[in-house]
Design an enzyme around this catalytic site. Structure first.
Site: not given
Ligand code: RNT
Ligand code: ZN
Length: 414
Positions: A181, A222, A322, A292, A258, A290, A282, A224, A255
């Site tokens: 990523w 990955e 994640d 998290d 994303h 996003d 993720h 986004k 993810d």
């Molecule tokens: C960022 C991505 C990525 C990170 C991690 C720390 O938007 O989701 O995967 O969160 O690698």
């Molecule tokens: Zn991620």
């Protein structure tokens, strides 16, 4: 009869074998991220987080070094049921003062992690090159930078990480997933959207051409949609990576923070399973962006788990977590999210999937709707508690974590 025995009977009447479900659940690996423990800061010196991702909150007790982080992981993992892998970022290299940069990290910088993971009985390690929180992120760009030296540094970092990943695969006799990523993008309207993507494509080609062992290392990319401060354009977009992965026989990592808010990863999993042997995830929880947040036992998580289970894809979908919340006890965040993932998988394993599929194929949509509603008030909790007790755990993990907070975390003053 115990609550579990009653529940098992009720599930059996609907055609579901709870013993089989429990047996399958404990074999599904979940790759647990190391970065919830220290707010994604890492151990290799950067000290602050960049790349358009953010932790918010200032809860006391953040792990500040290898010893603290591994102690916290050990405690948190001891409260998580099921088969666990450990997901590391390259920024967690243990350098012991050595003057070496990310383009030259070697397996020995991660040897303490391997030793630790073995000590606590972890099934394998997954890995991530760290393309953020570093001085060579130039003008917000890494693998897509117009500066050739910058690109070379990050290409070399990618190659170094593939070698390290091979050493993890060897150490555990289990393939290592490497997820790429990058934060590259622009805050405002770009003048050129194509060239950065062509540069990223070329950089990825160079990394993959290093001759890594595909039987040991599974590479994922990955995508986004946007990051904080990089709202207008993301070089590694969904279309870019999906095509790159397909053409280069690597895999996509989805993810669920994303995508646009009404796009669902649960719907993307089966779309990719039609074309790919492996799909990486993720699992996170985005609140309005996003963000998290800690993963919870919510509808979209259940849908994601259903797509993994009912498509017989537990060995095709590599589940990784994640999320990072710095506003609450970090161990509790870790355990709550991992348990939520396990709950969702169990929930999906307890659904009479064949029966429901047959109703769909027969266009019996009235029956299907009613049957799907019935699933929701089955005695799931009793089976979950039984699973926990067979894993040597109880439902309560918070008291132990509070005890740990009192005796260990409170001692950590910045
Ligand atoms: C960022 C991505 C990525 C990170 C991690 C720390 O938007 O989701 O995967 O969160 O690698
Ligand atoms: Zn991620």
């Amino acid at each position: 009869m115990t609550a579990y025995e009653l529940a098992a009977k009720e599930y059996a009447a609907s055609g579901v074998d709870t013993e089989a479900a429990i047996g399958r659940l404990k074999e599904i690996p979940v790759s647990v991220h190391c970065w919830q423990g220290d707010d994604v800061i890492g151990l290799d010196g950067g000290g602050s987080l960049s790349g358009g991702i953010q932790t918010t909150g200032n809860y006391p007790g953040r792990a500040r070094d290898f010893a603290e982080l591994t102690a916290d992981i050990k405690k948190a993992f001891s409260l998580m049921p099921g088969k666990k892998r450990l997901n590391l970022h390259a920024s967690y290299a243990v350098l012991n003062g050595e003057n070496v940069d990310r383009d030259a990290y070697r397996p020995e910088h991660f040897a303490p992690w391997v030793q630790f993971a073995k000590e606590i009985g972890i099934a394998g390690i997954d890995f991530n090159p760290t393309y953020f929180s570093h001085k060579n992120v130039k003008d917000g760009l890494t693998l897509s930078s117009p500066d050739e030296n910058i690109r070379k540094f990050w290409v070399d970092h990618g190659i170094a990480c593939l070698k390290i990943a091979e050493s993890f695969a060897d150490a555990f006799g289990s393939p290592c997933m490497v997820n790429i990523w990058i934060p590259d993008g622009f805050k405002d309207v770009p003048a050129d959207r194509l060239t950065p993507r062509l540069r990223l494509k070329d950089s990825l080609d160079k990394i993959l051409a290093c001759g890594y062992d595909r039987s040991k290392v599974v590479v994922a990319v990955e995508s986004k949609v946007f990051g904080i401060g990089v709202e207008s354009y993301t070089v590694g977009s969904n279309e870019f990576y999906q095509n790159y992965a397909a053409k280069n026989d690597i895999c996509c990592l989805l993810d669920n923070g994303h995508y646009h808010p009404l796009e669902y990863v649960s719907d993307k999993i089966p779309a990719l399973l039609a074309f790919y042997d492996k799909v990486a995830l993720h699992v996170t929880r985005g609140v309005r962006w996003d963000s998290d947040h800690v993963v919870l036992f919510e509808d979209e998580l259940k849908e994601i788990a259903k797509e993994i289970v009912r498509n017989d894809a537990t060995d095709k979908v590599m589940i990784g977590l994640d999320y990072f919340d710095a506003s609450i006890n970090r161990l509790s965040a870790w355990v709550t999210g991992q348990r939520a993932m396990q709950k969702a998988l169990l929930y999906a394993l307890l659904i009479p999937n064949d029966k429901l599929r047959a109703l769909q194929d027969a266009a019996a949509f009235t029956d299907l709707m009613v049957a799907q509603e019935e699933v929701k008030d089955m005695p799931f909790g009793a089976v979950w508690k039984e699973y926990l007790s067979r894993e040597g755990l109880s439902e309560d993990y918070l008291s132990e974590i509070k005890q740990y907070e009192k005796s260990i975390l409170k001692e950590r003053t910045e």
